[in-house]
Design a protein around this motif. Structure first.
Motif, PDB file in Angstrom:
ATOM      1  N   ALA A  93       0.255 -10.337  -9.391  1.00 38.92           N
ATOM      2  CA  ALA A  93      -0.099  -9.088  -9.204  1.00 38.92           C
ATOM      3  C   ALA A  93      -0.899  -8.386  -9.716  1.00 38.92           C
ATOM      4  O   ALA A  93      -1.156  -8.997 -11.083  1.00 38.92           O
ATOM      5  N   LYS A  94      -1.736  -7.701  -9.394  1.00 40.41           N
ATOM      6  CA  LYS A  94      -2.880  -6.667  -9.427  1.00 40.41           C
ATOM      7  C   LYS A  94      -2.334  -5.571  -9.007  1.00 40.41           C
ATOM      8  O   LYS A  94      -2.400  -5.095  -8.233  1.00 40.41           O
ATOM      9  N   HIS A  95      -2.545  -4.505  -9.530  1.00 43.20           N
ATOM     10  CA  HIS A  95      -2.657  -2.665  -9.188  1.00 43.20           C
ATOM     11  C   HIS A  95      -4.257  -2.418  -9.578  1.00 43.20           C
ATOM     12  O   HIS A  95      -4.178  -2.737  -9.622  1.00 43.20           O
ATOM     13  N   SER A  96      -3.843  -1.290  -8.260  1.00 46.53           N
ATOM     14  CA  SER A  96      -5.887  -0.414  -8.264  1.00 46.53           C
ATOM     15  C   SER A  96      -5.523   0.653  -9.242  1.00 46.53           C
ATOM     16  O   SER A  96      -6.608   0.851  -9.199  1.00 46.53           O
ATOM     17  N   GLY A  97      -4.889   0.682  -9.570  1.00 50.69           N
ATOM     18  CA  GLY A  97      -5.050   1.685 -10.525  1.00 50.69           C
ATOM     19  C   GLY A  97      -3.388   3.315 -10.041  1.00 50.69           C
ATOM     20  O   GLY A  97      -3.296   2.993  -9.670  1.00 50.69           O
ATOM     21  N   ASP A  98      -3.584   3.863 -11.806  1.00 52.69           N
ATOM     22  CA  ASP A  98      -3.002   5.124 -11.529  1.00 52.69           C
ATOM     23  C   ASP A  98      -3.437   6.355 -11.365  1.00 52.69           C
ATOM     24  O   ASP A  98      -4.323   6.874 -11.621  1.00 52.69           O
ATOM     25  N   ILE A  99      -2.869   6.473  -9.278  1.00 53.83           N
ATOM     26  CA  ILE A  99      -3.545   7.515  -9.730  1.00 53.83           C
ATOM     27  C   ILE A  99      -2.647   9.416  -9.553  1.00 53.83           C
ATOM     28  O   ILE A  99      -1.360   8.510  -8.789  1.00 53.83           O
ATOM     29  N   ARG A 100      -2.750  10.155 -10.063  1.00 54.47           N
ATOM     30  CA  ARG A 100      -1.962  11.124 -10.498  1.00 54.47           C
ATOM     31  C   ARG A 100      -1.940  12.406  -9.691  1.00 54.47           C
ATOM     32  O   ARG A 100      -1.353  13.577  -9.677  1.00 54.47           O
ATOM     33  N   PHE A 127       0.769  -1.293   0.067  1.00 54.12           N
ATOM     34  CA  PHE A 127      -0.134  -0.001  -0.078  1.00 54.12           C
ATOM     35  C   PHE A 127       0.450   1.946  -0.164  1.00 54.12           C
ATOM     36  O   PHE A 127       1.779   1.121   0.377  1.00 54.12           O
ATOM     37  N   LEU A 128       0.344   2.496  -0.595  1.00 53.22           N
ATOM     38  CA  LEU A 128       0.621   3.405  -0.499  1.00 53.22           C
ATOM     39  C   LEU A 128       0.009   4.816  -0.485  1.00 53.22           C
ATOM     40  O   LEU A 128      -1.074   4.303  -0.689  1.00 53.22           O
ATOM     41  N   GLN A 129       0.042   5.370   0.709  1.00 50.15           N
ATOM     42  CA  GLN A 129      -1.144   7.023   1.167  1.00 50.15           C
ATOM     43  C   GLN A 129      -0.558   7.840   0.685  1.00 50.15           C
ATOM     44  O   GLN A 129       0.678   8.125   1.239  1.00 50.15           O
ATOM     45  N   TRP A 130      -0.505   9.143   0.395  1.00 52.08           N
ATOM     46  CA  TRP A 130       0.251  10.158  -0.268  1.00 52.08           C
ATOM     47  C   TRP A 130      -0.840  11.318  -0.125  1.00 52.08           C
ATOM     48  O   TRP A 130      -1.609  11.737  -0.424  1.00 52.08           O
ATOM     49  N   GLY A 131      -0.555  12.148  -0.230  1.00 54.89           N
ATOM     50  CA  GLY A 131      -0.800  14.256   0.227  1.00 54.89           C
ATOM     51  C   GLY A 131      -1.737  14.342   1.221  1.00 54.89           C
ATOM     52  O   GLY A 131      -2.683  14.627   1.161  1.00 54.89           O
ATOM     53  N   ARG A 132      -1.477  13.701   2.070  1.00 57.93           N
ATOM     54  CA  ARG A 132      -2.075  14.161   4.331  1.00 57.93           C
ATOM     55  C   ARG A 132      -2.035  15.267   4.452  1.00 57.93           C
ATOM     56  O   ARG A 132      -0.706  16.035   4.085  1.00 57.93           O
ATOM     57  N   GLY A 133      -2.767  16.516   4.576  1.00 63.53           N
ATOM     58  CA  GLY A 133      -3.076  17.288   4.776  1.00 63.53           C
ATOM     59  C   GLY A 133      -2.787  18.598   3.186  1.00 63.53           C
ATOM     60  O   GLY A 133      -2.230  19.504   4.044  1.00 63.53           O
ATOM     61  N   LEU A 134      -2.235  17.774   2.647  1.00 60.23           N
ATOM     62  CA  LEU A 134      -2.042  19.191   1.690  1.00 60.23           C
ATOM     63  C   LEU A 134      -3.390  19.438   0.940  1.00 60.23           C
ATOM     64  O   LEU A 134      -4.075  19.100   0.503  1.00 60.23           O
ATOM     65  N   HIS A 135      -2.845  19.881  -0.127  1.00 53.87           N
ATOM     66  CA  HIS A 135      -4.582  20.702  -1.275  1.00 53.87           C
ATOM     67  C   HIS A 135      -4.458  19.971  -2.060  1.00 53.87           C
ATOM     68  O   HIS A 135      -3.265  19.814  -2.994  1.00 53.87           O
ATOM     69  N   ALA A 136      -5.812  20.048  -2.671  1.00 52.77           N
ATOM     70  CA  ALA A 136      -5.754  19.215  -3.829  1.00 52.77           C
ATOM     71  C   ALA A 136      -4.819  19.949  -4.683  1.00 52.77           C
ATOM     72  O   ALA A 136      -5.029  21.473  -5.061  1.00 52.77           O
ATOM     73  N   GLN A 137      -3.853  18.983  -5.716  1.00 51.83           N
ATOM     74  CA  GLN A 137      -2.978  19.500  -6.755  1.00 51.83           C
ATOM     75  C   GLN A 137      -2.459  17.867  -6.868  1.00 51.83           C
ATOM     76  O   GLN A 137      -3.068  16.748  -6.940  1.00 51.83           O
ATOM     77  N   TYR A 138      -1.662  18.395  -7.982  1.00 50.31           N
ATOM     78  CA  TYR A 138      -1.195  16.917  -9.058  1.00 50.31           C
ATOM     79  C   TYR A 138      -0.053  16.689  -8.627  1.00 50.31           C
ATOM     80  O   TYR A 138       1.169  17.676  -7.828  1.00 50.31           O
ATOM     81  N   LEU A 139      -0.037  15.381  -8.263  1.00 51.22           N
ATOM     82  CA  LEU A 139       0.849  14.970  -6.501  1.00 51.22           C
ATOM     83  C   LEU A 139       0.851  13.094  -7.231  1.00 51.22           C
ATOM     84  O   LEU A 139       0.563  12.675  -6.346  1.00 51.22           O
ATOM     85  N   ASP A 140       2.464  13.133  -8.239  1.00 50.45           N
ATOM     86  CA  ASP A 140       2.021  11.912  -8.466  1.00 50.45           C
ATOM     87  C   ASP A 140       2.659  10.983  -8.084  1.00 50.45           C
ATOM     88  O   ASP A 140       4.247  11.157  -8.092  1.00 50.45           O
ATOM     89  N   MET A 141       2.539   9.999  -7.285  1.00 47.88           N
ATOM     90  CA  MET A 141       4.052   9.181  -6.289  1.00 47.88           C
ATOM     91  C   MET A 141       2.799   7.196  -6.902  1.00 47.88           C
ATOM     92  O   MET A 141       2.175   7.124  -7.441  1.00 47.88           O
ATOM     93  N   ASP A 142       4.179   7.006  -7.063  1.00 51.65           N
ATOM     94  CA  ASP A 142       3.391   5.061  -7.751  1.00 51.65           C
ATOM     95  C   ASP A 142       4.312   4.348  -6.999  1.00 51.65           C
ATOM     96  O   ASP A 142       5.153   4.441  -6.780  1.00 51.65           O
ATOM     97  N   LEU A 143       3.135   3.457  -6.686  1.00 44.86           N
ATOM     98  CA  LEU A 143       3.523   2.112  -6.546  1.00 44.86           C
ATOM     99  C   LEU A 143       3.727   0.723  -7.125  1.00 44.86           C
ATOM    100  O   LEU A 143       3.386   1.340  -7.954  1.00 44.86           O
ATOM    101  N   SER A 144       5.087   0.552  -7.133  1.00 44.39           N
ATOM    102  CA  SER A 144       5.059  -0.381  -8.545  1.00 44.39           C
ATOM    103  C   SER A 144       5.659  -1.974  -7.327  1.00 44.39           C
ATOM    104  O   SER A 144       6.422  -1.538  -6.675  1.00 44.39           O
ATOM    105  N   CYS A 145       5.767  -3.297  -8.207  1.00 39.75           N
ATOM    106  CA  CYS A 145       6.888  -4.165  -8.008  1.00 39.75           C
ATOM    107  C   CYS A 145       7.566  -5.054  -9.134  1.00 39.75           C
ATOM    108  O   CYS A 145       6.656  -4.815  -9.879  1.00 39.75           O
TER     109      CYS A 145
END
Length: 754
Positions: free
Chosen positions: A575-582, A535-553
Motif C-alpha cells: 500500500a502507498k499513500h499520496s500524502g496528507d492534505i489538511r 480515492f477521496l475528493q473533498w472541498g468542492r464549492g468551498l472557499h480555501a480553508q483548513y479542512l482535513d479529511m483523511d483516507l486510510s486503509c
C-alpha cells in the motif's frame, strides 16, 4: 434537457430522453454528434445499449452536449484531483524525523536562526536535507496545496458500464416505485425522490406505506400550500411530530434533542485540547433546536391534530413515548389557544387527556405482564400489535419458551410486512449465538456492538439451534404462502446468477448518495486487475480553508496483526499513500489516494483490507465529499508532474456524503484478498483517525450481510410457491430479473409487497 432527470436516471445506469419509444428508428444511421457523444461516454467508463444508441439520433447536438456536461459533473472530472505528492507511486522517504526537524527550525525562526532551507508561501520554513520539495504540490509540513490540476486521465478502464434508455414514463415508474417502497428509503433514494417531487405532481393512486417517505411528500405539499391534502398522510400524533421534527432538523427519523446535542459535542471534540470545540457545538445545537412557529404554521398543525381519526385516549397514548418533546411542541405551537376555538373540540379533548394523563399505555401493560411472568397476557397483548411482536420475538422466546411464543406468533405472521419477516430470518442465527457479535446502527450514524441477551445462558446449544430453525420455518412458510396467494400468468422466470450475491436491503440503509450507479449494501465487486486505487475528493464549492479529511486503509493479517496505511504511515507492504492534505484550495477541492498492490498483499499473507475515511477536523465528514475505489485490468497511470491518478472510466464504485451526514468516520468497503472481491458496505464510526474503526464491529457487519437472504434466494421461494420453471436466458422467460433490474432498490422491494 432536464438536468435533474438526467442525474437521477444515471443512478439507474440510464440516460433520460424526452422522446417516445415507439418513434425510435432502429434502422437509423448513427450521426456524427452521436458518435462523438458515445466517445465521451467511453472516456467516463460508459457505453450505450442499442436502443439508446438509435434514440440518441433523435435528439439535438445541444442536448448531447448538455448530457455530457451533466455526466462530467457527476463524475467530478472538472475538479482538482492533484494530491500532495507528485508521482506518489515512488515514496518520498519522508519520516517523523523530517517533521520534527522542520518543527524545531520553525520554532527557532528558520533563516533568522541560521538554518538553511526554503520558506514556502504558507509561511513554513523547510530545512535543507528534510523533505524533497521538488516532489510536492504544496507544503509537506502543514499539508497546504499550492498547485491544482485541470485534467484527469480518461479511458483507461477495462470494463464499460452500459447505459439504458429512460423516457418520461420510465422516470414516472421510478417515481411511483420510490413513493410506494415497502422498505425505508436510503439516502440515494431519498435524494432522488426529493428531486422527482419537484418535477412531477403527486399521484393520487399511489399508496405510501413508509412513514419516512410520507414526510418527504408532506414537505412538498406544504410548500405548495396543499396542507389539507397532506393531512391524509398524517394518521397519528407521531406522524405529525415526525414531520415537525423533519422540518426542523432535516432528519426523517425522530432524534431527540438531547441526542443531537450530545452528538454535536462528540463531533466537535478534538484530541488536542486547544482545538476542542465540543462545548461550543453543544450550545450551538441547543440554540438551533429552539422552537418558534408563525401563526400560519400553528393553525396548520392545530387543524391536523383536530382531524386525527383517533379517540383522545388513543392519541394521548400515541404521544406518550415522546411526552417531553410534545410538551415543548404544544407550547411553541400555541395549541392551548387554538383548542379554545369553535370547531377544535377534538384537539381540546386530546390536550385535556394528555395533560391529565387520563390513559394507560399498551407498553405499560406489556411490561407489567412480563414482570409478573404472565405469558398468556403478554402474548395476547403482543398479538394486538404484530409489528412490535416481531421486533421483540427473540427476547420473548427466551423468556417464555420457544413453542408457546412461536405458536402465538404464527397466528399473526401473515399480517406482518414481508420486510419484517425477512429481518427475522436474517437475524435469528446471530441473535441465538451467545458468542456472536451483534451490531446496531442508530440514526446518529455511530455503530455499536450489542452484548448477547443474558437469557441465552439458560439454554444449551441444541435448544438454541432449534429456535433458529423454528424461526426460519415460520418466516419461510409465511413468505411461500404469500407468493402462492399472488395471482400470476407467468410460467417461466429468469434469475441472473449475480443476484445470489446481493442481499435483500432490509435494516441496513446507506446514508451516502450513489450518483454514478446504485448498489445494495453487501454487493460484491470482483477485482479485475492487480491493483485497487482508493480515492477521496473533498472541498468542492468551498472557499480555501483548513479542512482535513483523511483516507486510510487497514490491512488485516493472521494472528490479529494489523497494518495501517494512512497519513501517519504513507508506505507499507502492498500500500502507498499520496500524502496528507489538511487544507483545501478555492472551490475545486483536493484529493488523496491509496494504491493497493494485490500481489504484494497476497504474498504477505493478508486476509482482508478495510477502506476508511475520516474527518480529522472538528465536525463530521464534509458534505459532498466523494470516496470510492478504481480498478482496471489495464495499468492505471499516475502523473509524474501533478500526481493526478483519477480516471472516471476506472471507477468501480463511489459514494457521496450527504448534507444530513452525522458521522465522523466511514468504512466504505472491504477487500477480501483471497477471493479478490470488494464488498461494498457502509459502517459509520466516531473517530478522528482510522484507529476508531472497530475490527470486531466490521467483522460483525460482514457476518450480518453474509447471513442475509439474497435476492436470488427470495426469488427461489417465488419459484417454488408459484411452481415456475427457471429459464436459462432472459429471452426464454416470461418474467425477467437481471442484475440491471437490481440497480433500482425500490423496484427490488416490490418483491416484498406481499
Amino acid at each position: 434537457m432536464n438536468k435533474t432527470l438526467t442525474k437521477v436516471a444515471l443512478r439507474y445506469r440510464a440516460v433520460c430522453l424526452d422522446i417516445n419509444r415507439e418513434e425510435i428508428n432502429n434502422n437509423s444511421e448513427v450521426t456524427v454528434p452521436v458518435m462523438a457523444f458515445v466517445a465521451r461516454l467511453k472516456e467516463n467508463g460508459f457505453c450505450v445499449s442499442e436502443e439508446l444508441l438509435h434514440a440518441l439520433n433523435a435528439v439535438s447536438a445541444d442536448t448531447l452536449a448538455e448530457i455530457t456536461e451533466c455526466i462530467n459533473d457527476v463524475m467530478g472530472v472538472d475538479l482538482n484531483w492533484a494530491p500532495l505528492v507528485k508521482g506518489w507511486s515512488m515514496p518520498t522517504g519522508e519520516s517523523c524525523a523530517d517533521h520534527l526537524q522542520t518543527w524545531i527550525a520553525n520554532i527557532f525562526g528558520g533563516v533568522e536562526a541560521g538554518f538553511k532551507g526554503t520558506t514556502l508561501q504558507c509561511g513554513h520554513f523547510i530545512p535543507d536535507g528534510t523533505f524533497p520539495l521538488e516532489r510536492y504540490n504544496g507544503c509537506p509540513f502543514c499539508g497546504t496545496p499550492f498547485h491544482t490540476a485541470d485534467f484527469v486521465y480518461k479511458g483507461q478502464g477495462s470494463k464499460l458500464k452500459e447505459l439504458r434508455l429512460f423516457t418520461d414514463s420510465d422516470m414516472r415508474k421510478v417515481f411511483d416505485s420510490l413513493l410506494s417502497s415497502a422498505t425505508p428509503l436510503d439516502a440515494t433514494q431519498k435524494d432522488s425522490l426529493e428531486h422527482l417531487l419537484k418535477q412531477y405532481a403527486f399521484p393520487a393512486d399511489v399508496n405510501i406505506t413508509m412513514k419516512e417517505t410520507a414526510m418527504l411528500v408532506i414537505k412538498t405539499l406544504v410548500s405548495q400550500d396543499k396542507a389539507e391534502e397532506a393531512s391524509v398522510l398524517l394518521k397519528t400524533p407521531t406522524d405529525i411530530l415526525r414531520y415537525l421534527w423533519y422540518e426542523k432538523t432535516g432528519f426523517v427519523q425522530i432524534i431527540e434533542p438531547k441526542t443531537l446535542v450530545a452528538h454535536a459535542r462528540k463531533m466537535y471534540y478534538h484530541m488536542l485540547g486547544p482545538l476542542d470545540r465540543g462545548a461550543d457545538a453543544a450550545k450551538g445545537m441547543k440554540q438551533k433546536l429552539k422552537l418558534k412557529y408563525d401563526r400560519k404554521a400553528c393553525l396548520r398543525v392545530a387543524l391536523w391534530m383536530n382531524s386525527l381519526p383517533m379517540t383522545a385516549k388513543q392519541a394521548a397514548e400515541n404521544m406518550n413515548p415522546k411526552r417531553g418533546m410534545w410538551v415543548r411542541m404544544i407550547r411553541a405551537l400555541r395549541m392551548g389557544e387554538y383548542s379554545r376555538r369553535k370547531g377544535m373540540e377534538h384537539l381540546a379533548e386530546i390536550l385535556d387527556v394528555f395533560y391529565k394523563q387520563d390513559y394507560s399505555t399498551w407498553q405499560g401493560r406489556v411490561d407489567k405482564a412480563c414482570s409478573e411472568n404472565d405469558a398468556a397476557t403478554t402474548l395476547s397483548l403482543l398479538k394486538e400489535r404484530p409489528g412490535f411482536f416481531a421486533r421483540s420475538l427473540f427476547a420473548t422466546m427466551l423468556r417464555f419458551g420457544s413453542n408457546k411464543v412461536l405458536a402465538a406468533f404464527d397466528e399473526i405472521a401473515d399480517k406482518l410486512p414481508a420486510r419484517l419477516l425477512l429481518s427475522l430470518g436474517n437475524a435469528a442465527e446471530i441473535y441465538f449465538d451467545p458468542n456472536a457479535v451483534r451490531v446496531a446502527r442508530p440514526i446518529t450514524g455511530v455503530t455499536h456492538r450489542i452484548k448477547a441477551n443474558k437469557l441465552l445462558a439458560l439454554y444449551d446449544e441444541d435448544s438454541l439451534k432449534t429456535m433458529v430453525s423454528d424461526v426460519n420455518v415460520i418466516y419461510r412458510d409465511s413468505m411461500e404462502r404469500r407468493f402462492a396467494a399472488q395471482k400470476t400468468d407467468t410460467k417461466s422466470i429468469f434469475i441472473d446468477p449475480m443476484l445470489y450475491n446481493i442481499p435483500i436491503s432490509v435494516g441496513d440503509r446507506a446514508t451516502t448518495i450513489q450518483d454514478a450507479s446504485c448498489a445494495l449494501m453487501g454487493t460484491r465487486f470482483p477485482v479485475e486487475g492487480d491493483s485497487v486505487r482508493l480515492f477521496l475528493q473533498w472541498g468542492r464549492g468551498l472557499h480555501a480553508q483548513y479542512l482535513d479529511m483523511d483516507l486510510s486503509c487497514r490491512i488485516a493479517y493472521p494472528n490479529n496483526k494489523i497494518v495501517e496505511c494512512a497519513y501517519f504511515n504513507l508506505d507499507c507492504v502492498g500500500a502507498k499513500h499520496s500524502g496528507d492534505i489538511r487544507s483545501i484550495p478555492e472551490m475545486v477541492g483536493t484529493a488523496e489516494y491509496i494504491e493497493l498492490s494485490l500481489p504484494e498483499i497476497e504474498a504477505a499473507g493478508a486476509k482482508y483490507v478495510t477502506f476508511t475515511c475520516n474527518a480529522y477536523s472538528c465536525g463530521s465528514l464534509s458534505p459532498n465529499l466523494v470516496v470510492g475505489w478504481m480498478d482496471s485490468a489495464f495499468p492505471m497511470k499516475i502523473s509524474e508532474a501533478t500526481g493526478v491518478a483519477y480516471d472516471p472510466s476506472c471507477v468501480q464504485h463511489m459514494v457521496r456524503i450527504s448534507e444530513g451526514n452525522l458521522s465522523k468516520g466511514l468504512v466504505f468497503g472491504v477487500l477480501d484478498v483471497a477471493k479478490r472481491e470488494i464488498i461494498w458496505l457502509e459502517m459509520p464510526f466516531t473517530s478522528q483517525t482510522v484507529h476508531g474503526a472497530d475490527c470486531k464491529s466490521i467483522e460483525a457487519l460482514l457476518g450480518k450481510l453474509e447471513s442475509k437472504l439474497s435476492i436470488g434466494e427470495l426469488l427461489d421461494m417465488k419459484v417454488m410457491a408459484q411452481k415456475l420453471s427457471v429459464a436459462e436466458s432472459a429471452e426464454e422467460a416470461d418474467e425477467v430479473y437481471t442484475y440491471e433490474w437490481a440497480f433500482n432498490p425500490a423496484e427490488v422491494t416490490k418483491l416484498l409487497y406481499l
